[in-house]
Design an enzyme around this catalytic site. Structure first.
Site, mmCIF file in Angstrom:
data_model
loop_
_atom_site.group_PDB
_atom_site.id
_atom_site.type_symbol
_atom_site.label_atom_id
_atom_site.label_comp_id
_atom_site.label_asym_id
_atom_site.label_seq_id
_atom_site.Cartn_x
_atom_site.Cartn_y
_atom_site.Cartn_z
ATOM 1 N N LYS A 93 0.856 -1.190 0.000
ATOM 2 C CA LYS A 93 0.000 0.000 0.000
ATOM 3 C C LYS A 93 0.883 1.228 0.000
ATOM 4 O O LYS A 93 1.791 1.347 0.829
ATOM 5 C CB LYS A 93 -0.890 0.003 1.249
ATOM 6 C CG LYS A 93 -1.816 1.209 1.304
ATOM 7 C CD LYS A 93 -3.080 0.973 0.525
ATOM 8 C CE LYS A 93 -3.833 2.239 0.198
ATOM 9 N NZ LYS A 93 -3.363 2.918 -1.049
ATOM 10 N N GLN A 114 7.129 3.947 3.929
ATOM 11 C CA GLN A 114 5.726 3.526 3.956
ATOM 12 C C GLN A 114 5.532 2.268 4.812
ATOM 13 O O GLN A 114 4.491 2.109 5.451
ATOM 14 C CB GLN A 114 5.257 3.268 2.510
ATOM 15 C CG GLN A 114 3.761 3.381 2.311
ATOM 16 C CD GLN A 114 3.269 4.803 2.162
ATOM 17 O OE1 GLN A 114 3.877 5.601 1.466
ATOM 18 N NE2 GLN A 114 2.175 5.131 2.815
ATOM 19 N N LYS A 117 5.328 3.558 8.420
ATOM 20 C CA LYS A 117 4.161 4.439 8.534
ATOM 21 C C LYS A 117 2.884 3.598 8.576
ATOM 22 O O LYS A 117 2.032 3.771 9.455
ATOM 23 C CB LYS A 117 4.138 5.373 7.321
ATOM 24 C CG LYS A 117 3.032 6.401 7.324
ATOM 25 C CD LYS A 117 2.823 6.998 5.943
ATOM 26 C CE LYS A 117 4.076 7.648 5.388
ATOM 27 N NZ LYS A 117 3.777 8.526 4.217
ATOM 28 N N LYS A 129 5.442 1.683 -3.015
ATOM 29 C CA LYS A 129 5.362 3.030 -3.608
ATOM 30 C C LYS A 129 5.645 2.926 -5.095
ATOM 31 O O LYS A 129 6.320 1.989 -5.529
ATOM 32 C CB LYS A 129 6.408 3.947 -2.972
ATOM 33 C CG LYS A 129 6.080 5.419 -3.081
ATOM 34 C CD LYS A 129 5.201 5.861 -1.942
ATOM 35 C CE LYS A 129 4.777 7.304 -2.087
ATOM 36 N NZ LYS A 129 4.163 7.778 -0.834
ATOM 37 N N GLY A 168 -2.562 8.241 -4.416
ATOM 38 C CA GLY A 168 -1.862 9.426 -4.909
ATOM 39 C C GLY A 168 -0.633 9.779 -4.088
ATOM 40 O O GLY A 168 -0.360 9.193 -3.036
ATOM 41 N N ASP A 169 0.118 10.711 -4.595
ATOM 42 C CA ASP A 169 1.237 11.354 -3.902
ATOM 43 C C ASP A 169 1.481 12.635 -4.720
ATOM 44 O O ASP A 169 0.561 13.088 -5.430
ATOM 45 C CB ASP A 169 2.466 10.423 -3.883
ATOM 46 C CG ASP A 169 3.538 10.855 -2.878
ATOM 47 O OD1 ASP A 169 3.422 10.507 -1.702
ATOM 48 O OD2 ASP A 169 4.491 11.563 -3.269
ATOM 49 N N THR A 213 -4.275 13.710 5.026
ATOM 50 C CA THR A 213 -2.853 13.846 5.376
ATOM 51 C C THR A 213 -2.621 15.160 6.122
ATOM 52 O O THR A 213 -1.961 15.186 7.175
ATOM 53 C CB THR A 213 -1.966 13.754 4.116
ATOM 54 O OG1 THR A 213 -2.389 12.638 3.339
ATOM 55 C CG2 THR A 213 -0.511 13.599 4.476
ATOM 56 N N ASN A 244 -2.014 19.280 -2.009
ATOM 57 C CA ASN A 244 -3.119 18.745 -1.226
ATOM 58 C C ASN A 244 -2.822 18.692 0.277
ATOM 59 O O ASN A 244 -3.658 19.068 1.105
ATOM 60 C CB ASN A 244 -3.420 17.342 -1.767
ATOM 61 C CG ASN A 244 -4.601 16.728 -1.112
ATOM 62 O OD1 ASN A 244 -5.684 17.297 -1.146
ATOM 63 N ND2 ASN A 244 -4.397 15.603 -0.480
ATOM 64 N N SER A 382 -6.879 5.983 3.583
ATOM 65 C CA SER A 382 -6.909 5.091 2.421
ATOM 66 C C SER A 382 -7.349 3.689 2.851
ATOM 67 O O SER A 382 -8.142 3.038 2.155
ATOM 68 C CB SER A 382 -5.522 4.986 1.776
ATOM 69 O OG SER A 382 -5.313 6.020 0.852
HETATM 70 N N1 GLU Z 1 1.226 9.032 -0.655
HETATM 71 C C1 GLU Z 1 0.651 9.026 0.656
HETATM 72 C C2 GLU Z 1 1.730 8.743 1.678
HETATM 73 O O1 GLU Z 1 2.850 9.173 1.509
HETATM 74 C C3 GLU Z 1 -0.599 8.169 0.769
HETATM 75 C C4 GLU Z 1 -0.460 6.728 0.418
HETATM 76 C C5 GLU Z 1 -1.787 5.960 0.346
HETATM 77 O O2 GLU Z 1 -2.820 6.542 0.632
HETATM 78 O O3 GLU Z 1 -1.718 4.780 0.008
HETATM 79 O O4 GLU Z 1 1.506 8.144 2.691
#
Ligand code: GLU
Length: 450
Positions: A93, A114, A117, A129, A168-169, A213, A244, A382
């Site tokens: 994810k 990630q 996190k 990612k 997204g990112d 976020t 965003n 998410s």
């Molecule tokens: N890109 C975001 C992050 O850095 C969200 C990732 C997601 O929602 O999967 O955590």
């Protein structure tokens, strides 16, 4: 590196040697492994089962070309990536970043962050990612659509609701998610809502995902401030970026009574001592997809400071939220913030503070919430979007916002718990790295040597 345990030092040397062309990835690994120094003696399995090396090597890495046609009919070539880093806690994810600076090292650093996190959220999501060096800036709507379709034409075979779930990112928002999902649906003949998150709320997206976020980084900040008997109300805040994350951090800071006086983009900073006008900012950034220079043109009380003329972090504030990109806040910036009376930093972006800056924050004992804890609200919502999709349900704004707030308070609690338990330094960086790692480690041990 002298005082580090031998196993950590050896793993770091191993990671450095095999990834020497990827400095940001090495930077991210370095920070996590150093935090783990006090933990490895308490859990002998970590070394016995070689978890340190295993967690630093992605399970799978995809690189593919993305060929598409621009509006002049010319054929363009970009590079696409998906790094499936660790699936111990759930399907991979993590978001997709479209930006000219994207390369394999950047995606590996983001995928590595990630893992921890996502673990901190307490939800069942692994770490991954992806992205591309495609630059959405200046591209037409149709060019963005054709690029997304071509990108998904390769990616679709590698993702799925229980396999890998992108989102997204930077450079990938609701519009791009729509085009990506459309092409996935066309290629697979499946309406798999749970294959991607950050969808529009009209067709399977979750309320609060867009805001999550930024809101989350402010909720984390609130928790940190509480430990010192402080609050957000009445404080002056500076938020870097204007995408965003920045936009909704600004919204929440204002809702909680802060005076937000500056934000930025890659061209420069806008400074408005009386407080930014959120509606105007949202109009320019979210609706018109413009630059913040035009904000200063429309708001006479705001001043535009071109990037070359100075850093946003020289603007005096008590609360600083770096919400732009990696390594945007240097040691010099950290000193400027502290000299101007800053008391807390909450990272909305991924790894925006350099190691030197973090060191200074810690030495000066100001509150510092690292990205992998403070910006986990996005991926947490998410995962709530995935839950709603799986249950064919749709929760109210208040319900999702409450879950987000509780999740951020939970992550804050985890950080405090593990930093007190293991770290002599007692900071949020160690707490987040240790708390995030231990949950993944436990799952990896349960799954055996795979
Ligand atoms: N890109 C975001 C992050 O850095 C969200 C990732 C997601 O929602 O999967 O955590």
């Amino acid at each position: 590196m002298k005082s580090l345990p031998k196993a950590i030092k050896e793993t770091l040397d191993w990671v450095h040697a095999r990834n020497h062309s990827e400095p940001v990835f090495i930077q991210a690994v370095d920070e996590v492994l150093r935090s783990l120094a006090p933990v490895i003696s308490a859990y002998p399995d970590i070394l016995e089962e070689n978890l340190l090396q295993r967690i630093c090597e992605p399970e799978r890495q995809l690189i593919f070309h993305v060929v598409w046609q621009d509006d002049q009919g010319r054929t363009q070539v970009n590079r696409g990536f998906r790094v499936k880093f660790n699936s111990a806690l759930g399907p991979y994810k993590g978001g997709l970043r479209f930006h000219p600076t994207v390369n394999l090292g950047v995606i590996k650093f983001l995928g590595f962050e990630q893992i921890f996190k996502n673990s901190l959220t307490g939800l069942s999501i692994g770490g991954g990612k992806g992205g591309s060096d495609f630059d959405p800036k200046g591209k037409s709507e149709r060019e963005v659509m054709r690029f997304c379709q071509s990108f998904m034409t390769e990616l679709y075979r590698h993702i799925g609701p229980s396999e890998d779930v992108p989102a997204g990112d930077i450079g990938v928002g609701g519009r791009e998610i729509g085009y990506l999902f459309g092409q996935y649906k066309r290629l697979t003949n499946r309406y798999d809502l749970g294959v991607i998150t950050g969808k529009d709320t009209a067709w399977g997206g979750s309320l609060v995902r867009k805001e999550a976020t930024g809101f989350g980084a402010v909720y984390f900040l609130e928790e940190m401030l509480k430990t010192r008997g402080e609050g957000i109300e009445g404080k002056t805040a500076v938020v870097s970026g204007s995408g965003n994350v920045a936009l909704y951090a600004i919204r929440k800071l204002m809702d909680l009574g802060a005076n937000v006086v500056a934000c930025s983009d890659s061209d420069g900073t806008v400074h408005q001592p009386g407080g930014l006008d959120f509606d105007q900012l949202r109009q320019i950034k979210e609706i018109e997809r413009g630059r913040i220079r035009s904000y200063a043109e429309r708001c006479p009380k705001a001043k535009f400071i071109p990037r070359k003329k100075g850093s946003i972090w020289t603007i005096p504030c008590e609360l600083a939220l770096p919400c732009a990109t990696q390594n945007e806040l240097t040691g010099v910036d950290a000193m400027a913030l502290i000299n101007n009376g800053c008391i807390a930093v909450s990272e909305g972006a991924n790894m925006p503070s350099t190691p030197e800056a973090i060191n200074i924050f810690h030495k000066k004992n100001i509150l510092f919430g690292p990205g992998k804890a403070a910006n986990a609200g996005g991926v947490a919502v998410s995962a709530l979007e995935m839950q709603q999709n799986a249950a064919l349900a749709s929760w109210t704004f208040a319900e999702v916002d409450k879950r987000l707030r509780d999740t951020m308070a939970g992550i804050h609690g985890t950080c405090v718990h593990y930093s007190r338990k293991f770290s002599k330094r007692g900071n949020y960086v160690d707490g987040a790295n240790i708390g995030g790692f231990l949950r993944v480690a436990q799952a990896m041990l349960s799954h055996g040597i795979i």
